[in-house]
Scaffold this motif. Structure first.
Motif, mmCIF file in Angstrom:
data_model
loop_
_atom_site.group_PDB
_atom_site.id
_atom_site.type_symbol
_atom_site.label_atom_id
_atom_site.label_comp_id
_atom_site.label_asym_id
_atom_site.label_seq_id
_atom_site.Cartn_x
_atom_site.Cartn_y
_atom_site.Cartn_z
ATOM 1 N N VAL A 354 0.830 -1.204 0.000
ATOM 2 C CA VAL A 354 0.000 0.000 0.000
ATOM 3 C C VAL A 354 0.865 1.256 0.000
ATOM 4 N N LEU A 355 1.913 1.270 0.812
ATOM 5 C CA LEU A 355 2.744 2.466 0.927
ATOM 6 C C LEU A 355 3.610 2.696 -0.303
ATOM 7 N N SER A 356 4.022 1.625 -0.972
ATOM 8 C CA SER A 356 4.916 1.770 -2.117
ATOM 9 C C SER A 356 4.169 1.870 -3.443
ATOM 10 N N ASN A 357 2.901 1.530 -3.472
ATOM 11 C CA ASN A 357 2.144 1.462 -4.721
ATOM 12 C C ASN A 357 2.030 2.848 -5.368
ATOM 13 N N LYS A 358 1.875 2.865 -6.673
ATOM 14 C CA LYS A 358 1.773 4.125 -7.406
ATOM 15 C C LYS A 358 0.400 4.763 -7.259
ATOM 16 N N VAL A 359 -0.554 4.031 -6.664
ATOM 17 C CA VAL A 359 -1.907 4.543 -6.436
ATOM 18 C C VAL A 359 -2.317 4.212 -5.007
ATOM 19 N N TYR A 360 -2.961 5.158 -4.337
ATOM 20 C CA TYR A 360 -3.585 4.872 -3.054
ATOM 21 C C TYR A 360 -4.958 5.520 -3.036
ATOM 22 N N SER A 361 -5.961 4.760 -3.435
ATOM 23 C CA SER A 361 -7.327 5.258 -3.349
ATOM 24 C C SER A 361 -7.794 5.150 -1.897
ATOM 25 N N PRO A 362 -8.703 6.036 -1.450
ATOM 26 C CA PRO A 362 -9.114 6.015 -0.038
ATOM 27 C C PRO A 362 -9.677 4.678 0.413
ATOM 28 N N GLN A 363 -10.274 3.894 -0.514
ATOM 29 C CA GLN A 363 -10.863 2.617 -0.108
ATOM 30 C C GLN A 363 -9.828 1.523 0.131
ATOM 31 N N TYR A 364 -8.559 1.780 -0.209
ATOM 32 C CA TYR A 364 -7.539 0.751 0.030
ATOM 33 C C TYR A 364 -7.342 0.474 1.514
ATOM 34 N N VAL A 365 -7.793 1.384 2.364
ATOM 35 C CA VAL A 365 -7.689 1.153 3.797
ATOM 36 C C VAL A 365 -8.483 -0.081 4.208
ATOM 37 N N LEU A 366 -9.501 -0.448 3.428
ATOM 38 C CA LEU A 366 -10.285 -1.652 3.729
ATOM 39 C C LEU A 366 -9.406 -2.896 3.741
#
Length: 517
Positions: A354-366
């Motif tokens: 999650v921290l290294s990915n090129k995208v972090y959409s708000p729903q990734y917290v799920l």
């Protein structure tokens, strides 16, 4: 004549009571008489109708209704830009329903007239739920109906996640309340279809804990065909298989996951190669996505007139960062004085992704909420993390409202504050990773292992001895891949003697009743 061993009656394991085991929750119970008494017997006395699981379901339904209420402005007035950002009610469902042809009867991945940037099962869910909405065209009523159908199914998946989390460790079912009441899920659960993948991974982890690796692999493969992240659990299984020498469970789980993934993907790839490949091409070619480290860097670089990172450079840097994190996690897993738990390693790997990915959409917290509830069920850290994620959630919509409206900065959130919110959510997630890593290195700090258990989530790894471990104090004598070493110690007392565990007082978790916390 063979001597018959006397039958030993096993005690029924009692629940770990949150108000006893968590000091924060214990303090909150002062107004209602304090923590549950020591002479009470949770799990042994019938609670009547309000069992733990029924209470968890009620809590989840209440939270799901709150999540729908947050979308109230858009449900009444429609999903229009920039109002949907300022009202913090944005969802991908209305946007994709209108722009990807779903409203006009296009079925993703099977209709070659359109491209859909999601994995196969997500495309199937998007298409089937569009069929469930009567009528034709992208009218406001059909858009609302499409959102409501998907919101209802996501609430059902949310309940599945909560029940699976509660049943993975029967002795700590209340840890699933973190999943049922998570503010981040309330805020972000209805943005996209991520909850489906979360549910599949949760069910897969449940079957893995019950030592049914074929079914576990099946759901991991299906989850990977929904969102890619569930496949990361196989990295944790690999590390535990190497450490314990139980390679069969790794092979069986991985093989069944691969078969399930291929069974879903192969027909679509054969029928529509370009449509199936588009998800991977889109992921590879897209620039940095909102709220990622790389997007925040590009925003700051643009403001300071520095060179920005393109898709190719971001792909390489993100992959290098993730691989470095995986190497560090593997080193921790193979050198820790005691074998890590499955949930701990899975949380670390997914959080690193999650921290290294090129995208972090708000729903990734799920993705992380159920894993943290299993890896480190401490409410103080959990609530601090949720507060940071809620702040990031709000800052994201305010920033999108600014750039989509073209309004002046003084009437919107300015870019530096949005970047600060991104950095805050990353810093708190990294802090949780450090806490979990420290629990691995110092097992007596582990909230589960202080109760005298080993790895209730680990299935066949639960109670296993070490087969490979690197002893940092004496690496030359401890790297013994073909000899069995002790589960909790890297050295034998004397030649020819089996190494003894350091924590002799810890009871076995196989076939014995567990003591109450």
């Amino acid at each position: 004549m063979q001597e018959t061993k006397p039958h030993i009656q096993q005690r029924r394991a009692r629940f770990v009571v949150p108000s006893r085991s968590d000091s924060l929750l214990g303090n909150f119970t002062e107004l209602i008489g304090g923590p549950l008494g020591r002479r009470s017997s949770p799990g042994a006395v019938s609670p009547g109708f309000f069992t733990v699981e029924r209470v968890l379901i009620i809590l989840t339904i209440v939270a799901a209704l709150m999540s729908i209420l947050i979308k109230g402005y858009c449900r009444v007035n429609g999903w229009h830009t920039p109002q949907q950002f300022y009202a913090t009610c944005y969802s991908d469902f209305p946007e994709l329903f209108s722009s990807r042809g779903l409203a006009d009867g296009v079925f993703p991945l099977f209709d070659q007239k359109t491209l859909f940037e999601y994995p196969v099962i997500t495309g199937l869910i998007a298409g089937v739920t569009a069929w469930l909405v009567p009528g034709h065209g992208a009218s406001p009523d059909r858009i609302l109906g499409y959102f409501d159908v998907n919101a209802t199914l996501i609430a059902a998946m949310w309940i599945v996640v909560v029940l699976a989390t509660a049943r993975i460790n029967r002795r700590r079912p209340w840890d699933a309340a973190m999943v049922a009441l998570a503010p981040a899920i309330v805020l972000a659960g209805l943005i996209n279809w991520d909850m489906w993948a979360v549910a599949m991974l949760a069910v897969g982890m449940y079957f893995f804990a019950k030592e049914r690796p074929v079914l576990a692999g099946l759901f991991i493969g299906l989850g990977t065909a929904t969102k890619l992240y569930p496949v990361l659990i196989l990295g944790a299984v690999f590390l535990l298989a190497v450490r314990s020498g139980r390679l069969r469970v790794l092979f069986v789980t991985t093989l069944s996951a691969a078969v399930a993934w291929l069974a879903v993907n192969a027909p679509v790839a054969a029928a529509n190669p370009a449509g199936w490949r588009y998800f991977f091409d889109f992921t590879q070619d897209r620039p940095a996505g909102y709220s990622s480290l790389w997007f925040a860097y590009n925003l700051v670089a643009e403001r300071l007139r520095l060179s920005q990172l393109g898709p190719g450079a971001i792909n390489a840097l993100a992959m290098d960062m993730f691989l470095l994190a995986c190497v560090l996690i593997a080193g921790l897993a193979l050198t820790a004085p005691r074998r890590p738990r499955l949930a701990q390693l899975t949380f670390l790997i997914v959080a690193a992704f999650v921290l290294s990915n090129k995208v972090y959409s708000p729903q990734y917290v799920l993705w992380l909420v159920p894993l943290l509830a299993l890896a480190r069920p401490r409410w103080l850290d959990f609530l601090v993390w949720q507060a940071a994620e809620a702040l990031h959630w709000a800052a994201t919509w305010m920033y999108l409202g600014q750039i989509s409206s073209g309004g002046a900065a003084q009437n919107n959130i300015d870019m530096p504050y949005y970047v600060m919110a991104v950095m805050l959510h990353m810093a708190v997630t990294a802090y949780l990773m450090l806490r979990v890593a420290w629990d691995i290195w110092e097992p007596h700090l582990d909230p589960l292992r202080v109760q005298g258990v080993d790895d209730p989530h680990g299935g066949e790894f639960n109670g296993a001895e070490d087969w490979f471990r690197v002893d940092l104090k004496s690496p030359a004598s401890s790297v013994l891949p073909w000899r069995r070493v002790a589960a909790f110690s890297g050295a034998s007392k004397s030649t020819g003697d089996a190494a003894q565990p350091e924590h002799d007082s810890l009871p076995s978790t196989r076939g014995e009743g567990e003591r109450d916390g």
